[in-house]
Design an enzyme around this catalytic site. Structure first.
Site, short mmCIF file in Angstrom:
data_model
loop_
_atom_site.label_atom_id
_atom_site.label_comp_id
_atom_site.label_asym_id
_atom_site.label_seq_id
_atom_site.Cartn_x
_atom_site.Cartn_y
_atom_site.Cartn_z
N GLU A 1 -4.72 0.25 -5.75
CA GLU A 1 -4.50 -1.11 -6.26
C GLU A 1 -5.73 -1.99 -6.06
O GLU A 1 -6.13 -2.74 -6.96
CB GLU A 1 -3.28 -1.73 -5.56
CG GLU A 1 -2.97 -3.13 -6.03
CD GLU A 1 -1.78 -3.76 -5.30
OE1 GLU A 1 -1.43 -4.91 -5.63
OE2 GLU A 1 -1.20 -3.10 -4.40
N GLY B 1 -15.73 -31.15 -19.73
CA GLY B 1 -14.36 -31.58 -20.00
C GLY B 1 -13.55 -30.51 -20.72
O GLY B 1 -12.35 -30.35 -20.47
N GLU C 1 8.09 -9.63 1.77
CA GLU C 1 9.32 -10.36 2.10
C GLU C 1 9.00 -11.80 2.48
O GLU C 1 7.86 -12.11 2.86
CB GLU C 1 10.04 -9.66 3.25
CG GLU C 1 10.48 -8.25 2.88
CD GLU C 1 11.30 -7.56 3.95
OE1 GLU C 1 11.80 -6.46 3.68
OE2 GLU C 1 11.44 -8.13 5.06
N GLY D 1 -3.87 -7.53 -0.74
CA GLY D 1 -4.52 -7.64 0.56
C GLY D 1 -5.44 -8.84 0.58
O GLY D 1 -6.45 -8.88 -0.14
#
Length: 384
Positions: free
Chosen positions: A242, A345, A128, A369
């Site tokens: 996960e 580059g 959130e 996490g």
């Protein structure tokens, strides 16, 4: 790893390599510009059995140990070289597990088969705007009204949040505060009152990342996943898988950077010889290889622990997963930086793998996490 499993890993790796080289790597730049991967990619991956790896046969999946699932993640990252494509394609691997472990048979049949066929997209919504890593501080609330829940609140940084057909969402129910008041509920992507907007990001450009606003969103009470108040444990358990998958991805991305840097160093001529003949360049490549090999060995060891059933029940395994994720993403970061330096580059130009991975590494070090949270969690598991 026994001979049979090793053969399965090699066969799967070869299949994923071909799929990634043919269907992902050539198109990533265009997908990044479009801000999404095509829906057809989900169906193609499903046809190869990639979306269903590790899922029950009853729902169209293929039961598989972590050794196979992690091998798929490593190969997809190494040869596809796009965290955005992987995040989009496999967001169901964080959205579906709570439903499979705790949801009713009705919910499972409603959601899982379509996702594993590539016909629907699943997402997980925890974070959130005011919460971040503090899961226990979730404020999005679901009020029970008869046979429905009415949801009010916001979610942000949600992978596949804009296009998901099904969203497994953490909400606060009842009057309890802290972790004991958190529940999980399934929200249809087309639910009335759900507003979704895409977020601009530094990397993972072809993975839609959404900000969700829920204003009076009504969902059937039967869409509750498990029991009220049981959501916090579901979330913590989900994180373990996960983080292990992200460790495997990080290893694959580190290898992709090494592959590109070595190929460039062998071909690029400077001051009368190939770059790889320069001691400074060889040392960079060795430093990259050193981190790759240590990450691979550690991933193999933790994967063996996970396949022995220790991923959720053994405090040491939980701690190992946390610090492995840190080590793997730090290896990825080092290899991305070194590869860009070796390419010079050209490494700063869009279109090279290492440039993309250089931009994507930070979300790997934060998502699932953050490093600081991983260290603190490991310290608690080890009772330091």
């Amino acid at each position: 790893m026994n001979a049979e499993l090793r053969a399965d890993v090699e066969a799967l790796t070869d299949s994923v390599r071909r799929f990634a080289l043919e269907r992902i790597a050539p198109h990533v730049d265009a997908w990044d510009k479009a801000g999404m991967v095509p829906r057809e990619l989900y169906r193609e991956a499903a046809a190869l059995g990639l979306l269903g790896l590790g899922y029950p046969e009853d729902y169209g999946g293929t039961p598989a140990p972590f050794a196979l699932r992690n091998a798929m993640s490593v190969a997809m990252a190494r040869y596809g070289a796009s965290g955005g494509a992987m995040a989009a394609l496999f967001s169901h691997n964080i959205g579906l597990p709570p439903i499979l472990r705790h949801g009713s048979r009705e919910l499972q049949k409603l959601v899982v088969p379509a996702v594993l066929r590539g016909d629907a997209i699943a997402a997980l919504a925890i974070t959130e705007p005011g919460g971040g890593s503090d899961v226990a501080a979730i404020r999005t609330r679901a009020h029970r009204q008869g046979d429905e829940y009415v949801i009010e609140g916001e979610k942000t940084f949600i992978t596949s949040g804009v296009r998901a057909d099904w969203i497994t969402m953490a909400v606060r129910t009842g009057e309890a505060k802290g972790p004991s008041g958190i529940s999980m509920i399934l929200v249809p992507g087309k639910a009335k009152g759900l507003q979704r907007s895409a977020l601009d990001k530094m990397g993972w450009l072809c993975s839609d990342t959404g900000h969700l606003r829920l204003e009076g969103v009504r969902v059937p009470a039967r869409y509750l996943v498990g029991d009220e108040g049981a959501g916090f444990k579901m979330i913590m358990s989900n994180f373990n898988g996960e983080r292990l998958a992200m460790s495997a991805m990080a290893l694959g991305f580190a290898q992709a950077c090494y592959d590109e840097a070595l190929d460039w160093a062998r071909q690029r001529q400077a001051f009368g010889s190939a770059l790889v003949e320069k001691q400074a360049i060889r040392h960079k490549l060795v430093d990259m290889r050193m981190r790759i090999e240590s990450t691979k060995a550690w991933l193999d060891a933790v994967t063996e622990m996970a396949d022995a059933g220790k991923l959720e029940s053994d405090p040491d395994c939980v701690a190992q997963v946390c610090v492995l994720k840190n080590h793997a993403t730090q290896a990825m970061q080092f290899c991305a930086d070194a590869a860009v330096q070796i390419l010079g580059g050209m490494g700063f130009m869009r279109g090279t793998k290492c440039e993309r991975i250089y931009r994507e590494v930070k979300v790997m070090m934060i998502g699932g996490g953050a490093e600081e949270i991983m260290k603190d969690l490991a310290a608690r598991q080890w009772q330091l």
